[in-house]
Design a protein around this motif. Structure first.
Motif, PDB file in Angstrom:
ATOM      1  N   PHE A  90       0.825  -1.192   0.000  1.00  0.00           N
ATOM      2  CA  PHE A  90       0.000   0.000   0.000  1.00  0.00           C
ATOM      3  C   PHE A  90       0.865   1.250   0.000  1.00  0.00           C
ATOM      4  CE2 PHE A  90      -4.144  -1.814   0.691  1.00  0.00           C
ATOM      5  CZ  PHE A  90      -3.895  -3.014   1.337  1.00  0.00           C
ATOM      6  N   PHE A 104      -4.500   6.174   2.056  1.00  0.00           N
ATOM      7  CA  PHE A 104      -3.931   5.011   1.402  1.00  0.00           C
ATOM      8  C   PHE A 104      -4.463   4.854  -0.023  1.00  0.00           C
ATOM      9  CE2 PHE A 104      -1.628   2.597   4.616  1.00  0.00           C
ATOM     10  CZ  PHE A 104      -2.082   3.152   5.802  1.00  0.00           C
ATOM     11  N   GLY A 105      -3.639   4.242  -0.859  1.00  0.00           N
ATOM     12  CA  GLY A 105      -4.109   3.768  -2.151  1.00  0.00           C
ATOM     13  C   GLY A 105      -4.846   2.448  -1.986  1.00  0.00           C
ATOM     14  N   GLY A 106      -5.329   1.922  -3.098  1.00  0.00           N
ATOM     15  CA  GLY A 106      -6.130   0.715  -3.050  1.00  0.00           C
ATOM     16  C   GLY A 106      -5.336  -0.577  -2.871  1.00  0.00           C
TER      17      GLY A 106
ATOM     18  N   TYR B  35      -8.701   2.739  11.501  1.00  0.00           N
ATOM     19  CA  TYR B  35      -8.940   2.719  10.071  1.00  0.00           C
ATOM     20  C   TYR B  35      -9.944   1.613   9.755  1.00  0.00           C
ATOM     21  CZ  TYR B  35      -4.912   5.742   9.093  1.00  0.00           C
ATOM     22  OH  TYR B  35      -4.044   6.799   9.031  1.00  0.00           O
ATOM     23  N   GLY B  40     -10.929  -5.422  -0.922  1.00  0.00           N
ATOM     24  CA  GLY B  40     -10.339  -4.943  -2.164  1.00  0.00           C
ATOM     25  C   GLY B  40      -9.943  -3.481  -2.162  1.00  0.00           C
ATOM     26  N   GLN B  41      -9.984  -2.860  -0.996  1.00  0.00           N
ATOM     27  CA  GLN B  41      -9.638  -1.436  -0.916  1.00  0.00           C
ATOM     28  C   GLN B  41      -8.530  -1.199   0.106  1.00  0.00           C
ATOM     29  OE1 GLN B  41     -13.032   1.108  -0.415  1.00  0.00           O
ATOM     30  NE2 GLN B  41     -14.332  -0.163  -1.700  1.00  0.00           N
ATOM     31  N   GLY B  42      -7.953  -0.028   0.049  1.00  0.00           N
ATOM     32  CA  GLY B  42      -6.973   0.351   1.052  1.00  0.00           C
ATOM     33  C   GLY B  42      -7.660   0.836   2.318  1.00  0.00           C
ATOM     34  N   PRO B  43      -6.915   0.904   3.415  1.00  0.00           N
ATOM     35  CA  PRO B  43      -7.499   1.399   4.667  1.00  0.00           C
ATOM     36  C   PRO B  43      -7.977   2.843   4.530  1.00  0.00           C
ATOM     37  CG  PRO B  43      -5.399   0.288   5.060  1.00  0.00           C
ATOM     38  CD  PRO B  43      -5.522   0.459   3.587  1.00  0.00           C
ATOM     39  N   GLU B  44      -9.122   3.122   5.176  1.00  0.00           N
ATOM     40  CA  GLU B  44      -9.662   4.479   5.210  1.00  0.00           C
ATOM     41  C   GLU B  44      -9.636   4.985   6.638  1.00  0.00           C
ATOM     42  OE1 GLU B  44     -13.205   5.049   2.202  1.00  0.00           O
ATOM     43  OE2 GLU B  44     -13.437   3.190   3.297  1.00  0.00           O
TER      44      GLU B  44
END
Lengths: 114, 115
Positions: A90, A104-106, B35, B40-44
């Motif tokens: 990431f 963060f990116g995906g 977070y 399928g996604q990055g941490p938010e």
């Protein structure tokens, strides 16, 4: 606001081959840049970071990344991968004034094949 | 232990129920972060604490989400009236302080599934 784009969701690569993971960011202010790695069934861990100074940053496990301000990129490279590098990677950015609040990116999933 | 500890590691609940997720940071770390990572996604980013106070809660999606850190160490993320869209892995991280730029230490996460 800032955003991070990782252009490849998956990267298959053979053992001992080089790998490059692409990361582009957008921000109206100066940012700090990071790469985190998540090995299977483990928490995220810091691979390397760019805060200032030399644009070529070296991290753990033989990884390095280059900050390119004009292209707003921070691509991650390793000249020769091992099976143990199989993980999700990431890219992340933060604004210094925002503390350690990371965007963060995906993620890019790297699968190293023998 | 030496790392960030999160409990439970897995939680399955029904829509509408209340859920609490716990985070025990590394000893001596004053900053703590939550977070959320959807499939399928990055941490938010959700929220972070410096000491006992929430320094930035701008990532909390709505008022069903709340987090506390009453003694400046352990934190609890609370979700009321859970919805299926809340299903995700909730990650906790800690750092020495907010000036220790980028050096976040993450736990393994709590996987929440809302049926």
């Amino acid at each position: 606001a800032q955003s991070v784009t990782q252009l490849d969701s998956q990267v298959p690569v053979f053992e001992e081959a080089p790998v490059e993971l692409r990361c582009n960011y957008s921000s109206s202010v100066s940012v700090y840049l990071f790469w985190y790695v998540q090995y299977p069934n483990q928490g995220l861990q810091l691979l390397l970071k760019y805060l200032s100074g030399s644009t070529l940053v070296k991290g753990i496990n033989g990884f390095e990344a280059e900050f390119n301000k004009s292209q707003t990129s921070f691509h991650l490279r390793k000249p020769s991968v091992h099976i143990s590098d199989t993980a999700e990677y990431f890219c992340a950015v933060s604004r210094g004034a925002a503390g350690n609040k990371l965007t963060f990116g995906g993620g890019t999933r790297v699968l190293v094949k023998p | 232990g030496a790392g960030v500890s999160q409990t439970p590691s897995n939680k399955v609940t029904e829509k509408g129920k209340y859920v609490e997720l716990r985070c025990d940071p590394i000893s001596g770390h004053t900053a703590l972060y939550w977070y959320r990572q959807s499939l399928g996604q990055g941490p938010e980013f959700l929220i972070y604490f410096q000491g006992t106070g929430a320094a930035d809660d701008s990532g909390l999606p709505n008022d069903r989400f709340f987090a506390v850190r009453p003694e400046g160490s352990v934190s609890t993320l609370k979700i009321q009236r859970t919805e299926r869209g809340d299903s995700a892995v909730y990650l906790c991280a800690s750092s020495l302080d907010v000036s220790n730029t980028g050096e976040l230490f993450f736990g393994e996460g709590s996987r929440l599934t809302v049926l």
